[in-house]
Design a protein around this motif. Structure first.
Motif, PDB file in Angstrom:
ATOM      1  N   GLU A 253      -8.666  -3.905  -2.481  1.00  0.00           N
ATOM      2  CA  GLU A 253      -8.474  -2.503  -2.103  1.00  0.00           C
ATOM      3  C   GLU A 253      -7.210  -1.936  -2.757  1.00  0.00           C
TER       4      GLU A 253
ATOM      5  N   TYR B 137      -7.841  -1.215  -6.350  1.00  0.00           N
ATOM      6  CA  TYR B 137      -8.741  -0.071  -6.459  1.00  0.00           C
ATOM      7  C   TYR B 137      -7.983   1.245  -6.209  1.00  0.00           C
ATOM      8  N   ARG B 138      -7.182   1.267  -5.150  1.00  0.00           N
ATOM      9  CA  ARG B 138      -6.532   2.540  -4.778  1.00  0.00           C
ATOM     10  C   ARG B 138      -5.333   2.867  -5.665  1.00  0.00           C
ATOM     11  N   HIS B 139      -4.504   1.841  -5.996  1.00  0.00           N
ATOM     12  CA  HIS B 139      -3.414   2.125  -6.959  1.00  0.00           C
ATOM     13  C   HIS B 139      -4.027   2.488  -8.309  1.00  0.00           C
TER      14      HIS B 139
ATOM     15  N   ALA C  80      -6.856   3.956  -8.891  1.00  0.00           N
ATOM     16  CA  ALA C  80      -7.412   5.322  -8.878  1.00  0.00           C
ATOM     17  C   ALA C  80      -6.297   6.352  -9.110  1.00  0.00           C
TER      18      ALA C  80
ATOM     19  N   TYR D 164       1.222   4.027  -1.688  1.00  0.00           N
ATOM     20  CA  TYR D 164       0.550   4.755  -2.766  1.00  0.00           C
ATOM     21  C   TYR D 164       1.387   5.911  -3.290  1.00  0.00           C
TER      22      TYR D 164
ATOM     23  N   ASP E 128       0.809  -1.225   0.000  1.00  0.00           N
ATOM     24  CA  ASP E 128       0.000   0.000   0.000  1.00  0.00           C
ATOM     25  C   ASP E 128       0.842   1.275   0.000  1.00  0.00           C
TER      26      ASP E 128
END
Ligand code: AHR
Length: 491
Positions: A271, A274-276, A278, A217, A215
């Protein structure tokens, strides 16, 4: 009764076959013993590659294989692994187990393995301790047809024709074992190194930049901001670790609490994508850059009595569920996820195959890859399943069911469904919009949560025909047993 809704009219995109990819590193007994035994071995082989392992991997339609690492990639100097074997350098594999690396498996052997497997090679170059020239020359050696120092050297070493290489990684984990770089520093290094990885004639490289650790990011943000115009893919590494890096837990001996914790941890992949994704969307709304999850899978404590640097672990029904869940997640995110490579192929971490001398065992994870192979190159379609949260601890609840659905070129519908419960079976009502069902063929992998295959009992966990369903005017009804993975082919 849980309803499974499928709408084959709502097509979501192609599931790249490379999502079902694998990873092989000079680590423990993956390359040596697991894949390559040498021409003089008593173990049946073709040009040094184990026949049993090659055959088993062809059966699951292995689409792409990453090599030579991993952390090993950023210590690997490819010229050590070419030419007469007796002249190749012997050295210590300092990263993994301190054993002698005799370089008898190098570029030619890897390309021969991919030829036998009929899969795409994915070569990972060295940024951490290598030079721009070294990487540039490797690409030239592999793919240049004309007259040049590297093409001539390749010919001298027995390969007149250049190979075709599409996937090329520029460094591995450069935030850690690949040089401990900051994202800003690596982004610049990436831009420089990839400049000299040339496309010769019609060989077009798909260049993969080193991406984030789980995570992180910020890493993705900096890389996308500074280098997305120079890359085709950005990697992501995420391992499912039940406890922590120091004490990871045993692979084949665990309780229900650990079962659900593991599955909860593996579901984090959703997750992360999804977050990377985005962040990537902000710089690349057309999704030209693929997210390449080139290391994923379970990481447990090594088996007692084995070299701690070899990362050898058993593989149970828990691993089967981890594989099923992740592959469903990758399918469902196939608009961004273009490749994934489970770590690792043989005898290391979440392997599909284990070997001991001439014996070979297919793990529960292998069987999941075999059951899911019909998703390769198929079209993801809209699906949704009603779920309830289950688990023994408040903080580690997971959905009881997990699915993905695709339609292949012949119009067959492939449903892959997991039951995450160790104790409950569930009634499923499959509802297929605007589609009359004529026939269903099913396969199931099911057993107790800790069941595994070993050399003296290699078929404890194996797929069986699943016939316990009823075709209805809406679709198909069935009961999914506890702790199982099901594949249905519906026409
Ligand atoms: O797969 C084992 C190791 O995990 C790889 O060498 C490295 O890239 C990661 O940390």
């Amino acid at each position: 009764m849980s309803k499974l809704f499928v709408n084959v009219q709502n097509k979501k995109g192609k599931i790249n076959k490379e999502i079902y990819g694998h990873f092989s590193e000079h680590l423990g007994r993956c390359i040596y013993e697991g894949l390559y035994v040498g021409e003089d071995s008593k173990i049946p082989n073709t040009n040094g590659m184990r026949n049993d392992v090659v055959q088993a991997l062809k059966e699951i339609k292995i689409p792409v294989l990453r090599w030579p690492g991993g952390c090993f990639a950023d210590e690997y100097h490819w010229k050590d692994g070419i030419g007469q074997k007796e002249n190749r350098k012997k050295m210590i594999n300092t990263h993994w187990g301190g054993v002698v690396e005799d370089n008898s498996f190098g570029t030619h052997e890897f390309m021969e393995l991919c030829r036998q497997l009929e899969c795409e090679p994915y070569i990972n170059g060295n940024v951490g301790s290598g030079t721009v020239q070294e990487m540039s020359e490797w690409v030239e050696y592999l793919t240049f047809e004309g007259i040049s120092p590297m093409a001539d050297l390749r010919k001298k070493n027995g390969n007149e024709d250049a190979w075709k290489v599409k996937y090329f990684g520029v460094g591995n984990e450069n935030w850690g074992c690949g040089g401990n770089m900051t994202p800003e520093y690596y982004a610049n290094e990436y831009r420089r190194y990839q400049t000299y990885c040339r496309n010769y004639a019609d060989n077009k490289l798909y260049k993969i930049a080193c991406g984030a650790n789980a995570d992180d990011y910020d890493w993705t943000d900096v890389l996308m901001k500074n280098a997305s115009n120079f890359m085709d893919g950005l990697s992501l590494h995420y391992y499912t670790i039940t406890k922590n890096w120091v004490e990871k837990g045993a692979a084949a001996k665990f309780d229900e609490k650990e079962w659900y914790t593991t599955l909860k941890k593996t579901l984090k992949m959703e997750e992360l994508i999804y977050r990377h994704g985005a962040i990537m969307d902000r710089y690349d709304p057309e999704k030209k850059v693929g997210l390449i999850i080139d290391e994923w899978g379970t990481w447990f404590d090594v088996e007692v009595g084995t070299n701690p640097g070899f990362l050898y672990q058993q593989n149970t029904m828990r691993d089967a569920l981890v594989a099923g869940i992740n592959l469903n997640i990758f399918n469902k995110n196939c608009d961004r996820v273009k490749m994934a490579n489970i770590a690792q192929l043989v005898n290391v971490l979440q392997s599909v195959i284990l070997t001991e001398g001439e014996k070979m065992v297919l793990t529960p994870t292998y069987h999941v890859f075999n059951m899911y192979k019909s998703h390769q190159e198929a079209t993801l379609v809209e699906s949704y399943i009603e779920t309830q949260d289950i688990g023994v601890e408040e903080e580690n609840q997971v959905p009881n069911l997990h699915e993905s659905v695709s339609v292949d070129a012949e119009g067959r519908i492939n449903v892959t469904l997991n039951n995450l419960s160790v104790s409950e079976s569930y009634d499923i009502q499959g509802i297929f919009a605007d589609r009359e069902i004529k026939s269903v063929k099913g396969t199931i992998l099911s057993n107790e949560m800790g069941a595994y295959n070993d050399f003296d009992a290699p078929e404890v966990v194996k797929p069986a025909e699943f016939i316990d369903f009823k075709i209805t005017n809406k679709g198909v009804d069935f009961k999914i047993p506890k702790c199982s993975v099901i594949h249905l082919v519906i026409e």
